[in-house]
Write a protein that holds these residues in place. Structure first.
Motif, short mmCIF file in Angstrom:
data_model
loop_
_atom_site.label_atom_id
_atom_site.label_comp_id
_atom_site.label_asym_id
_atom_site.label_seq_id
_atom_site.Cartn_x
_atom_site.Cartn_y
_atom_site.Cartn_z
N TYR A 141 0.78 -1.23 -0.06
CA TYR A 141 -0.07 -0.04 0.23
C TYR A 141 0.99 1.25 -0.03
O TYR A 141 2.01 1.45 0.72
CB TYR A 141 -0.90 -0.03 1.13
CG TYR A 141 -1.94 -1.24 1.33
CD1 TYR A 141 -2.90 -1.11 0.29
CD2 TYR A 141 -1.58 -2.17 2.06
CE1 TYR A 141 -3.66 -2.13 0.30
CE2 TYR A 141 -2.23 -3.26 2.11
CZ TYR A 141 -3.70 -3.38 1.26
OH TYR A 141 -4.31 -4.44 1.45
N GLU A 147 -6.88 1.76 -6.68
CA GLU A 147 -7.07 2.77 -5.97
C GLU A 147 -7.73 1.99 -4.88
O GLU A 147 -8.73 1.21 -4.91
CB GLU A 147 -7.82 4.02 -6.54
CG GLU A 147 -6.99 4.66 -7.51
CD GLU A 147 -7.82 5.80 -8.14
OE1 GLU A 147 -8.60 6.49 -7.28
OE2 GLU A 147 -7.89 6.06 -9.28
N LEU A 148 -7.39 2.48 -3.56
CA LEU A 148 -8.01 1.62 -2.33
C LEU A 148 -9.11 2.90 -1.64
O LEU A 148 -8.69 3.80 -1.51
CB LEU A 148 -6.97 1.36 -1.38
CG LEU A 148 -7.13 0.53 -0.21
CD1 LEU A 148 -7.85 -0.87 -0.69
CD2 LEU A 148 -6.28 0.42 0.64
N TYR A 149 -10.14 2.25 -1.44
CA TYR A 149 -11.31 3.31 -0.85
C TYR A 149 -11.66 2.45 0.33
O TYR A 149 -12.03 1.26 0.53
CB TYR A 149 -12.35 3.65 -1.61
CG TYR A 149 -12.01 4.03 -2.87
CD1 TYR A 149 -11.96 5.49 -2.86
CD2 TYR A 149 -11.56 3.40 -4.04
CE1 TYR A 149 -11.56 6.25 -4.03
CE2 TYR A 149 -11.13 4.29 -5.26
CZ TYR A 149 -11.10 5.72 -5.17
OH TYR A 149 -10.70 6.46 -6.09
N SER A 150 -12.22 3.12 1.49
CA SER A 150 -12.63 2.61 2.54
C SER A 150 -14.29 3.11 2.78
O SER A 150 -14.56 4.07 2.17
CB SER A 150 -12.01 2.88 3.89
OG SER A 150 -11.85 4.16 4.09
#
Length: 99
Positions: free
Chosen positions: A57, A96-99
């Motif tokens: 990450y 892309e990383l989303y929460s």
């Protein structure tokens, strides 16, 4: 945040040694690069072949570039990989990383 996923295979006979190499060489390299948030190794045995993935990450694309070079889609290899890997996959995946 951006996730970077690399995949490679080795023989199951060499899997323990390759894991030790990744823990000693690759993880410190990832984690020592400014902008790296986390680095993990995934391992999956499939008969005589063992799959490894590194899941990292990153805070930005420029942080990945500092680690991997100008073409961030290219996989980064170490000279020692030649003694373990069955092939050298040329690219990695970014998401892309989303929460």
């Amino acid at each position: 945040m951006i996730a970077r996923l690399w995949h490679g295979t080795t023989t199951t006979e060499k899997a323990d040694a390759y894991l030790a190499f990744l823990q000693a060489r690759a993880l410190p390299d990832y984690r020592g690069t400014p902008g790296n948030i986390a680095a993990y190794i995934l391992r999956r045995e499939d008969g005589d072949i063992t799959h490894f993935s590194t899941l990292t990450y990153w805070s930005s694309l420029s942080a990945i570039e500092a680690f991997a070079g100008a073409d961030i889609s290219r996989a980064k290899y170490y000279p020692e990989d030649a003694g373990f890997l069955l092939e050298f996959e040329p690219t990695v995946q970014h998401s892309e990383l989303y929460s």
